[in-house]
Design an enzyme around this catalytic site. Sequence first.
Site, PDB file in Angstrom:
ATOM      1  N   LYS A 136       0.835  -1.204   0.000  1.00 16.33           N
ATOM      2  CA  LYS A 136       0.000   0.000   0.000  1.00 16.33           C
ATOM      3  C   LYS A 136       0.866   1.248   0.000  1.00 16.33           C
ATOM      4  O   LYS A 136       2.005   1.211   0.482  1.00 16.33           O
ATOM      5  CB  LYS A 136      -0.865   0.022   1.276  1.00 16.33           C
ATOM      6  CG  LYS A 136      -1.999  -0.973   1.309  1.00 16.33           C
ATOM      7  CD  LYS A 136      -2.771  -0.851   2.622  1.00 16.33           C
ATOM      8  CE  LYS A 136      -3.895  -1.864   2.710  1.00 16.33           C
ATOM      9  NZ  LYS A 136      -4.961  -1.673   1.730  1.00 16.33           N
ATOM     10  N   ARG A 192     -10.163 -11.642   2.020  1.00 11.28           N
ATOM     11  CA  ARG A 192     -11.045 -12.665   1.440  1.00 11.28           C
ATOM     12  C   ARG A 192     -10.376 -14.042   1.465  1.00 11.28           C
ATOM     13  O   ARG A 192     -11.073 -15.060   1.494  1.00 11.28           O
ATOM     14  CB  ARG A 192     -11.455 -12.232   0.021  1.00 11.28           C
ATOM     15  CG  ARG A 192     -10.308 -12.085  -0.936  1.00 11.28           C
ATOM     16  CD  ARG A 192     -10.692 -11.294  -2.194  1.00 11.28           C
ATOM     17  NE  ARG A 192     -10.794  -9.851  -1.923  1.00 11.28           N
ATOM     18  CZ  ARG A 192     -11.120  -8.937  -2.838  1.00 11.28           C
ATOM     19  NH1 ARG A 192     -11.402  -9.302  -4.064  1.00 11.28           N
ATOM     20  NH2 ARG A 192     -11.188  -7.657  -2.509  1.00 11.28           N
TER      21      ARG A 192
HETATM   22  N1  BES Z   1      -8.072  -3.882   4.542  1.00 11.42           N
HETATM   23  C1  BES Z   1      -8.245  -3.467   3.199  1.00 11.42           C
HETATM   24  C2  BES Z   1      -9.562  -2.727   2.967  1.00 11.42           C
HETATM   25  C3  BES Z   1      -9.720  -1.413   3.673  1.00 11.42           C
HETATM   26  C4  BES Z   1      -9.377  -0.245   3.031  1.00 11.42           C
HETATM   27  C5  BES Z   1     -10.222  -1.352   4.950  1.00 11.42           C
HETATM   28  C6  BES Z   1      -9.520   0.960   3.666  1.00 11.42           C
HETATM   29  C7  BES Z   1     -10.375  -0.139   5.596  1.00 11.42           C
HETATM   30  C8  BES Z   1     -10.021   1.014   4.956  1.00 11.42           C
HETATM   31  C9  BES Z   1      -8.231  -4.666   2.269  1.00 11.42           C
HETATM   32  O1  BES Z   1      -7.419  -5.726   2.672  1.00 11.42           O
HETATM   33  C10 BES Z   1      -7.720  -4.208   0.959  1.00 11.42           C
HETATM   34  O2  BES Z   1      -6.572  -3.845   0.899  1.00 11.42           O
HETATM   35  N2  BES Z   1      -8.569  -4.221  -0.060  1.00 11.42           N
HETATM   36  C11 BES Z   1      -8.201  -3.779  -1.350  1.00 11.42           C
HETATM   37  C12 BES Z   1      -8.732  -4.774  -2.354  1.00 11.42           C
HETATM   38  C13 BES Z   1      -8.173  -4.594  -3.719  1.00 11.42           C
HETATM   39  C14 BES Z   1      -6.702  -4.997  -3.763  1.00 11.42           C
HETATM   40  C15 BES Z   1      -8.966  -5.437  -4.692  1.00 11.42           C
HETATM   41  C16 BES Z   1      -8.807  -2.401  -1.569  1.00 11.42           C
HETATM   42  O3  BES Z   1      -9.920  -2.157  -1.104  1.00 11.42           O
HETATM   43  O4  BES Z   1      -8.141  -1.568  -2.172  1.00 11.42           O
HETATM   44 MN    MN Z   2      -5.438  -5.506   2.011  1.00 11.43          MN
END
Ligand code: BES
Ligand code: MN
Length: 506
Positions: free
Chosen positions: A282, A356
Site C-alpha cells: 500500500k 477474502r
Molecule cells: N483492509 C483493506 C480494505 C480497507 C481499506 C479497509 C480501507 C479499511 C479502509 C483490504 O485488505 C484491501 O486492501 N482491499 C483492497 C482490495 C483490492 C486490492 C482489490 C482495496 O480495497 O483496495
Molecule cells: Mn489488504
Amino acid sequence: MPATKGSTVSTDLHLGSASPATADTDAVIVGLLPAAEAGATPRLAPGAEEVDAAFDGALAQLLAVTGATGKADEVVKIPTRGTITAPLLVAVGLGKPDAGDAPSAEQVRRASGTAARALAGTERALSTLGRIELAAAAEGTLMGAYTFTAYRTGSNGRAPVGSVELLSTDSDAAATLRTAAAVATAVRTTRDLVNTPPNDLYPETFAARARELAEAAGIEVEILDDEALVAGGYGGVSGVGQGSSRKPRLVRLRYAGGPSPRAKVALVGKGVTFDTGGISIKPAAGMDAMTSDMGGAAAVIATTVLAAQLELPVAVTATVPMVENMPSDSAYRPGDVLRMYGGKTVEVLNTDAEGRLILADAIVRAAEDGPDYLVETSTLTGAQQVALGMRTMGVMGSEPFRERVAGLARATGEDGWAMPFPGHIRAELDSRVADIANVTGKRYGGMLVAGTFLGEFVPAGLSWAHLDIAGPSFHTGGPYGYTTKGGTGVPVRTLLAVLQDIAENG
Ligand code: BES
Ligand code: MN
Ligand code: ZN
C-alpha cells in the site's frame, strides 16, 4: 502483554430515584427537541418536568436565549445558581424526531453519548434521558464516555465522567440497565482491541486476549497455531500469514446457547492485525489506519462473549482467522496459487486482497459445523467506503437474510444497506490456472466483487450475510454522539440484534 485493556477508567452507571430538581449531583442532563416550525422555541424533551418547574416552566425559552435549537449534537451548559440543587444544567439536542413527536432510541443514544463527552472531568451527573429510553440512555452514556488512555503517560486529557445516575420509568429497570451495560462493554472491548497498536496486538497476543475474554465468560476456546494451520490445510490463512514473523492463528469460540438453543449461528470475522498490502504494498499515506483491519474479528469475539453473558438461546460459534499481512522474502506473491481449507484453489493476483483469502478458510471451517445462519464481517474493501461512505456498512449475502440483517443494522442505529451480487461478476474472477482469482483487475464494484468471492466458499443453501465495515468500524474525524475517535465497535450491536432476532423468530 502491555495493554489491550485500554479503557481502564470507566464510568459507573446507577439508577436514580431523586427528583432531578433536588438531587445531590454535579450536573443534570435534560434533552431538547427542535421546534416544529422554523423560528419557534425548542421544546424540552419528556423527563425534565421537575427541572422545568423549578425554572417556572420557562427552561426551553431560557435555553433558546443561549441560541440552543435542539439539533443533534448540540450541548448548552448553564449554571443554575440554586434554581435546582445541581450547580450545572446540561441541555443536549436530540434532533428532529424521524416520525411523530417522540425521539427514537437512537436519538436518545446519541444525545446521551454527546452529553457524556461534554461532562468529561465531572464527578457525578444525573440524566433525565433514561426516562425516554433507559437502555438507549445507558448504552449511549457508556459508549460516549469511552476513552482509550493505555498509551498516554501523565494526565493529558480529562477523565471521563465518573458516575451517571439514570432516571427511568422502566418497570424492570435493573435488568434493563444490566443488559445495556453488557452491550456497551462489548462495544468498548471491541474498541480497545481495535485501538491497541499493531506492535502489541498481533495474532499471538490477539488470540491470547480472545482466550482471556472467552474463559472469563465460561465459553469454549480453541486456538490453532501456525503449525496446526499448515497441517490442517488452511492454505488461505497460512499463505497470507507466512510473510510475517508474527505467526498466524485461527481462534474458535463456542457458546452452546443454554439448555435448548433455538438455532445455530456461525460468526466469522477478519483479523488482519496489520495490513501493509504485502508484496502488493500500500502507499505510505494512511497506511497507519490498517491497524484497524481486525475490527471484524474483534466484534465477533466480543459479540460471542456477550451472547454468553446475556444467556441468549442461540448456539454461537466464532471462527476468527488472525494474520499480519507483511512483505518479506517469505511472503506470498502475486502469481501464487493457494489451496484453501476444503480444497478449492485460488490464484493470488494481488496480495492486498488478503482478507477474502483468510475468510474463505474460516467460512468453510465454520460451515462444517452445520450452522443455520452464517454471518461474516470484515474491513474488506476501500470500495465499501466509496460506495456507502464512512457510516453505513454494506450488507451482502443470500436473500432474504441479507435484507433482514440490513434492516436490523438500521434498527440498532449502526446503519447498513443491502447490496447486490450482479451475476456477471463471478466470470471476472475466472483464473488462468486456478479455480478462482482473488481480484478482477478492474476497479468497478470492488465491494461486490469481494462479496462474490466469499460467496464461492459458502455451501449452497446456507443463509449467510457479509457485512463490509471498512468505513464504519474506524472513525478518524472528530467525535459525535456516542462515536469516539478510533475503533467504533461497529458492528457489535448489529450482530447482537441478529442473534436476538434469531432467538425470537428462528
Ligand atoms: N483492509 C483493506 C480494505 C480497507 C481499506 C479497509 C480501507 C479499511 C479502509 C483490504 O485488505 C484491501 O486492501 N482491499 C483492497 C482490495 C483490492 C486490492 C482489490 C482495496 O480495497 O483496495
Ligand atoms: Mn489488504
Ligand atoms: Zn485488509
